[in-house]
Design a protein around this motif. Structure first.
Motif, PDB file in Angstrom:
ATOM      1  N   ALA A 232      11.262   4.380   4.347  1.00  0.00           N
ATOM      2  CA  ALA A 232      10.511   5.508   3.791  1.00  0.00           C
ATOM      3  C   ALA A 232       9.469   5.039   2.781  1.00  0.00           C
ATOM      4  O   ALA A 232       8.495   5.757   2.506  1.00  0.00           O
ATOM      5  N   ARG A 233       9.645   3.820   2.239  1.00  0.00           N
ATOM      6  CA  ARG A 233       8.723   3.285   1.230  1.00  0.00           C
ATOM      7  C   ARG A 233       7.699   2.314   1.834  1.00  0.00           C
ATOM      8  O   ARG A 233       6.792   1.862   1.129  1.00  0.00           O
ATOM      9  N   TYR A 234       7.814   1.990   3.093  1.00  0.00           N
ATOM     10  CA  TYR A 234       6.881   1.043   3.697  1.00  0.00           C
ATOM     11  C   TYR A 234       5.416   1.499   3.645  1.00  0.00           C
ATOM     12  O   TYR A 234       4.515   0.638   3.617  1.00  0.00           O
ATOM     13  N   PRO A 235       5.114   2.808   3.629  1.00  0.00           N
ATOM     14  CA  PRO A 235       3.704   3.192   3.483  1.00  0.00           C
ATOM     15  C   PRO A 235       3.047   2.659   2.208  1.00  0.00           C
ATOM     16  O   PRO A 235       1.812   2.635   2.117  1.00  0.00           O
ATOM     17  N   LYS A 236       3.836   2.205   1.242  1.00  0.00           N
ATOM     18  CA  LYS A 236       3.268   1.594   0.041  1.00  0.00           C
ATOM     19  C   LYS A 236       2.430   0.366   0.379  1.00  0.00           C
ATOM     20  O   LYS A 236       1.508   0.011  -0.358  1.00  0.00           O
ATOM     21  N   TYR A 237       2.748  -0.283   1.491  1.00  0.00           N
ATOM     22  CA  TYR A 237       2.010  -1.481   1.880  1.00  0.00           C
ATOM     23  C   TYR A 237       0.646  -1.170   2.508  1.00  0.00           C
ATOM     24  O   TYR A 237      -0.195  -2.075   2.634  1.00  0.00           O
ATOM     25  N   GLU A 238       0.433   0.077   2.925  1.00  0.00           N
ATOM     26  CA  GLU A 238      -0.776   0.368   3.699  1.00  0.00           C
ATOM     27  C   GLU A 238      -2.069  -0.009   2.978  1.00  0.00           C
ATOM     28  O   GLU A 238      -2.961  -0.609   3.598  1.00  0.00           O
ATOM     29  N   PRO A 239      -2.247   0.307   1.675  1.00  0.00           N
ATOM     30  CA  PRO A 239      -3.483  -0.131   1.008  1.00  0.00           C
ATOM     31  C   PRO A 239      -3.678  -1.642   1.053  1.00  0.00           C
ATOM     32  O   PRO A 239      -4.808  -2.129   1.196  1.00  0.00           O
ATOM     33  N   ALA A 240      -2.582  -2.382   0.952  1.00  0.00           N
ATOM     34  CA  ALA A 240      -2.676  -3.837   1.014  1.00  0.00           C
ATOM     35  C   ALA A 240      -3.069  -4.296   2.416  1.00  0.00           C
ATOM     36  O   ALA A 240      -3.889  -5.207   2.578  1.00  0.00           O
ATOM     37  N   PHE A 241      -2.495  -3.679   3.440  1.00  0.00           N
ATOM     38  CA  PHE A 241      -2.871  -4.015   4.816  1.00  0.00           C
ATOM     39  C   PHE A 241      -4.355  -3.742   5.042  1.00  0.00           C
ATOM     40  O   PHE A 241      -5.057  -4.551   5.664  1.00  0.00           O
ATOM     41  N   VAL A 269       2.609  -8.989   3.490  1.00  0.00           N
ATOM     42  CA  VAL A 269       3.916  -8.771   2.862  1.00  0.00           C
ATOM     43  C   VAL A 269       4.387 -10.055   2.174  1.00  0.00           C
ATOM     44  O   VAL A 269       4.918 -10.018   1.061  1.00  0.00           O
ATOM     45  N   LYS A 270       4.167 -11.188   2.814  1.00  0.00           N
ATOM     46  CA  LYS A 270       4.532 -12.469   2.214  1.00  0.00           C
ATOM     47  C   LYS A 270       3.783 -12.693   0.911  1.00  0.00           C
ATOM     48  O   LYS A 270       4.380 -13.107  -0.103  1.00  0.00           O
ATOM     49  N   ASP A 285       8.824   5.157  -5.512  1.00  0.00           N
ATOM     50  CA  ASP A 285       7.617   5.568  -4.802  1.00  0.00           C
ATOM     51  C   ASP A 285       6.330   5.135  -5.496  1.00  0.00           C
ATOM     52  O   ASP A 285       5.240   5.566  -5.106  1.00  0.00           O
ATOM     53  N   LYS A 286       6.419   4.312  -6.517  1.00  0.00           N
ATOM     54  CA  LYS A 286       5.222   3.881  -7.233  1.00  0.00           C
ATOM     55  C   LYS A 286       4.349   3.025  -6.321  1.00  0.00           C
ATOM     56  O   LYS A 286       4.854   2.155  -5.603  1.00  0.00           O
ATOM     57  N   PRO A 287       3.028   3.260  -6.330  1.00  0.00           N
ATOM     58  CA  PRO A 287       2.138   2.432  -5.503  1.00  0.00           C
ATOM     59  C   PRO A 287       2.232   0.967  -5.927  1.00  0.00           C
ATOM     60  O   PRO A 287       2.556   0.647  -7.071  1.00  0.00           O
ATOM     61  N   LEU A 288       1.940   0.077  -4.995  1.00  0.00           N
ATOM     62  CA  LEU A 288       1.917  -1.341  -5.325  1.00  0.00           C
ATOM     63  C   LEU A 288       0.792  -1.613  -6.308  1.00  0.00           C
ATOM     64  O   LEU A 288      -0.313  -1.070  -6.183  1.00  0.00           O
ATOM     65  N   ASP A 289       1.069  -2.443  -7.288  1.00  0.00           N
ATOM     66  CA  ASP A 289       0.025  -2.909  -8.202  1.00  0.00           C
ATOM     67  C   ASP A 289      -0.995  -3.685  -7.395  1.00  0.00           C
ATOM     68  O   ASP A 289      -0.664  -4.602  -6.627  1.00  0.00           O
TER      69      ASP A 289
END
Length: 294
Positions: A232-241, A269-270, A285-289
């Motif tokens: 459920a938290r994987y969408p946090k990676y989308e801005p990084a992708f 992710v690595k 649910d905090k966005p990734l820094d």
């Protein structure tokens, strides 16, 4: 000139021609490995209904030597010990639909499908040569799920089909869904040995083969203490992708689509894990820094 779509009951009905045009505009390759997660409802009305959509996708993605993969998961059966974890006989069709929906249940028993033998995270794999009766690549691709060291069996083992998608430079196609449905990211975390992602002890699972015989195995399953649903938290990676160019946006039918580079996402992710010092990033649910990926 043939129209790209026709009308039925005042709704757009997407044809194979239009779907192909959308996939070409998206830059979807026809000679690679594609794993698709989709919301059938989001795609809308397609000529031939769900079967027509699946057949169009099989044709598109396998015509130039590619492999098309559809998840046919049965992980819900882990909580019901009265039936096999994976049932490859026709009786198992309801298990797939109950777990992840209509399109996977059709794919699992499609006449051209080569279904992997993973107890909880199987997939139906299609290649273009099967329909001609010639040997194809799909059987080689799925062989890792039953011809392997059983001590390494996990939900999305890096040396299984999900890991092969990364190794072979495949793509993940999300249609009408986002990265909380991106099962591939579980495999990336297993590849990176992220802690608190698997049960400490294996559980017993069973595979009912097409001939009705039963195979008993054991595997470590997805589990994270203190986190009810990591995916459920994987969408946090989308801005990084997106920052690293691992996503191309488009449409399929009426649904928004993301064509995601498997290797690119794994490397992002690595990178994030390395810059974070290995702390737990999926506990809230905090966005990734942005410093973790820019």
């Amino acid at each position: 000139m043939q129209p790209l779509f026709s009308k039925r009951k005042d709704n757009i009905m997407y044809t194979k021609s239009q779907l192909f045009s959308q996939l070409k505009e998206l830059g979807a390759p026809r000679d690679s490995i594609i794993l698709m997660h989709t919301s059938l409802k989001a795609v809308g009305d397609v000529e031939g209904r769900a079967e027509g959509l699946l057949d169009a996708l099989i044709e598109y993605f396998t015509s130039d030597g590619g492999l098309f993969c559809v998840p046919t998961h049965t992980w819900k059966n882990l909580s019901d010990r009265s039936r096999p974890t994976l049932d490859l006989t026709p009786d198992g069709a309801a298990d797939v639909k109950d777990c992840i929906g209509t399109l996977p249940s059709i794919a699992a028993y499609h006449p051209y499908a080569h279904r992997s033998y993973h107890p909880t995270h199987s997939m139906a794999v299609f290649d273009g040569r099967t329909r001609s009766g010639e040997p194809g690549k799909a059987e080689d691709f799925i062989a890792c799920e039953y011809d392997r060291d059983p001590s390494t069996l996990t939900s999305t083992s890096p040396d299984g089909c999900y890991g092969k998608i990364r190794e072979l430079g495949g793509k993940i196609l999300l249609v009408g869904v986002v990265h909380n449905r991106d099962t591939y990211l579980h495999s990336v975390e297993e590849w990176l040995d992220v802690p608190n992602r698997l049960t400490s002890e294996p559980v017993d699972v069973t595979i009912k083969l097409p001939d009705g015989s039963i195979v008993h195995r054991s595997m470590r399953t997805h589990h994270a203490d203190g986190i009810s649903d990591v995916s459920a938290r994987y969408p946090k990676y989308e801005p990084a992708f997106r920052y690293h160019g691992a996503i191309v946006d488009g449409m399929l039918g009426a649904a928004k689509a993301q064509l995601c580079d498997a290797r690119g996402m794994a490397e992002v992710v690595k990178l994030v894990r390395e810059r974070s010092g290995g702390i737990e990033l999926m506990a809230d649910d905090k966005p990734l820094d942005e410093k973790l990926y820019k």
